[in-house]
Design a protein around this motif. Structure first.
Motif, PDB file in Angstrom:
ATOM      1  N   GLU A 113       0.834  -1.202   0.000  1.00  0.00           N
ATOM      2  CA  GLU A 113       0.000   0.000   0.000  1.00  0.00           C
ATOM      3  C   GLU A 113       0.871   1.255   0.000  1.00  0.00           C
ATOM      4  O   GLU A 113       0.611   2.205  -0.738  1.00  0.00           O
ATOM      5  N   LYS A 167      -8.139   5.360   1.151  1.00  0.00           N
ATOM      6  CA  LYS A 167      -8.942   4.166   1.412  1.00  0.00           C
ATOM      7  C   LYS A 167     -10.409   4.526   1.217  1.00  0.00           C
ATOM      8  O   LYS A 167     -10.865   5.573   1.657  1.00  0.00           O
ATOM      9  N   SER A 199     -17.516  -0.706  -0.971  1.00  0.00           N
ATOM     10  CA  SER A 199     -16.158  -0.325  -1.372  1.00  0.00           C
ATOM     11  C   SER A 199     -15.100  -0.652  -0.333  1.00  0.00           C
ATOM     12  O   SER A 199     -13.940  -0.278  -0.497  1.00  0.00           O
ATOM     13  N   GLY A 218     -12.112  -2.073   1.521  1.00  0.00           N
ATOM     14  CA  GLY A 218     -10.926  -2.738   1.002  1.00  0.00           C
ATOM     15  C   GLY A 218     -10.490  -2.207  -0.351  1.00  0.00           C
ATOM     16  O   GLY A 218      -9.579  -2.738  -0.969  1.00  0.00           O
ATOM     17  N   ARG A 219     -11.129  -1.151  -0.815  1.00  0.00           N
ATOM     18  CA  ARG A 219     -10.781  -0.560  -2.105  1.00  0.00           C
ATOM     19  C   ARG A 219     -10.216   0.840  -1.863  1.00  0.00           C
ATOM     20  O   ARG A 219     -10.225   1.335  -0.744  1.00  0.00           O
ATOM     21  N   SER A 261     -12.386   4.336 -12.384  1.00  0.00           N
ATOM     22  CA  SER A 261     -11.677   3.059 -12.484  1.00  0.00           C
ATOM     23  C   SER A 261     -12.073   2.283 -13.729  1.00  0.00           C
ATOM     24  O   SER A 261     -11.316   1.444 -14.209  1.00  0.00           O
ATOM     25  N   HIS A 272     -17.752  -0.788  -9.424  1.00  0.00           N
ATOM     26  CA  HIS A 272     -16.957   0.128  -8.587  1.00  0.00           C
ATOM     27  C   HIS A 272     -16.424   1.229  -9.489  1.00  0.00           C
ATOM     28  O   HIS A 272     -15.239   1.277  -9.802  1.00  0.00           O
ATOM     29  N   SER A 276     -13.664   3.348  -7.538  1.00  0.00           N
ATOM     30  CA  SER A 276     -12.713   2.748  -6.608  1.00  0.00           C
ATOM     31  C   SER A 276     -11.930   1.622  -7.275  1.00  0.00           C
ATOM     32  O   SER A 276     -12.387   1.010  -8.231  1.00  0.00           O
ATOM     33  N   SER A 281      -9.071  -1.767  -6.613  1.00  0.00           N
ATOM     34  CA  SER A 281      -8.327  -2.631  -5.708  1.00  0.00           C
ATOM     35  C   SER A 281      -6.899  -2.087  -5.722  1.00  0.00           C
ATOM     36  O   SER A 281      -6.545  -1.274  -6.587  1.00  0.00           O
ATOM     37  N   GLU A 290      -4.219  -3.615  -6.565  1.00  0.00           N
ATOM     38  CA  GLU A 290      -3.591  -4.075  -7.811  1.00  0.00           C
ATOM     39  C   GLU A 290      -4.061  -3.241  -9.006  1.00  0.00           C
ATOM     40  O   GLU A 290      -3.269  -2.860  -9.861  1.00  0.00           O
ATOM     41  N   GLU A 291      -5.366  -2.935  -9.043  1.00  0.00           N
ATOM     42  CA  GLU A 291      -5.911  -2.108 -10.125  1.00  0.00           C
ATOM     43  C   GLU A 291      -5.342  -0.694 -10.066  1.00  0.00           C
ATOM     44  O   GLU A 291      -5.018  -0.106 -11.097  1.00  0.00           O
TER      45      GLU A 291
END
Length: 68
Positions: A6, A22, A28, A30-31, A45, A50, A53, A55, A57-58
């Motif tokens: 992170e 966050k 949402s 955890g995104r 995104s 979403h 928002s 992830s 990785e995204e």
């Protein structure tokens, strides 16, 4: 992903003029939001469920592909 991951993505965002936030509660949780510091706006995104928002990785992939 770990806390170190992170932080790495946060630094990548800062180098490109963004801030990683966050997302928080609900659907949402955890995104993350990628915030444009200059405009104070969330970046899209492209994900249907979403829209604003990411992830972690995204977010990393989006930031890596972003160029001004």
């Amino acid at each position: 992903m770990s806390n170190a991951d992170e932080k790495r993505v946060q630094k990548l965002a800062e180098r490109k003029g963004f801030h990683l936030e966050k997302a928080g509660h609900g659907n949402s949780h955890g995104r993350f939001y990628i915030m444009n510091v200059a405009e104070g706006a969330r970046m899209r995104s492209g994900a249907a469920d979403h829209e604003y928002s990411f992830s972690l990785e995204e977010a990393e992939a989006w930031l890596s592909a972003y160029s001004k």
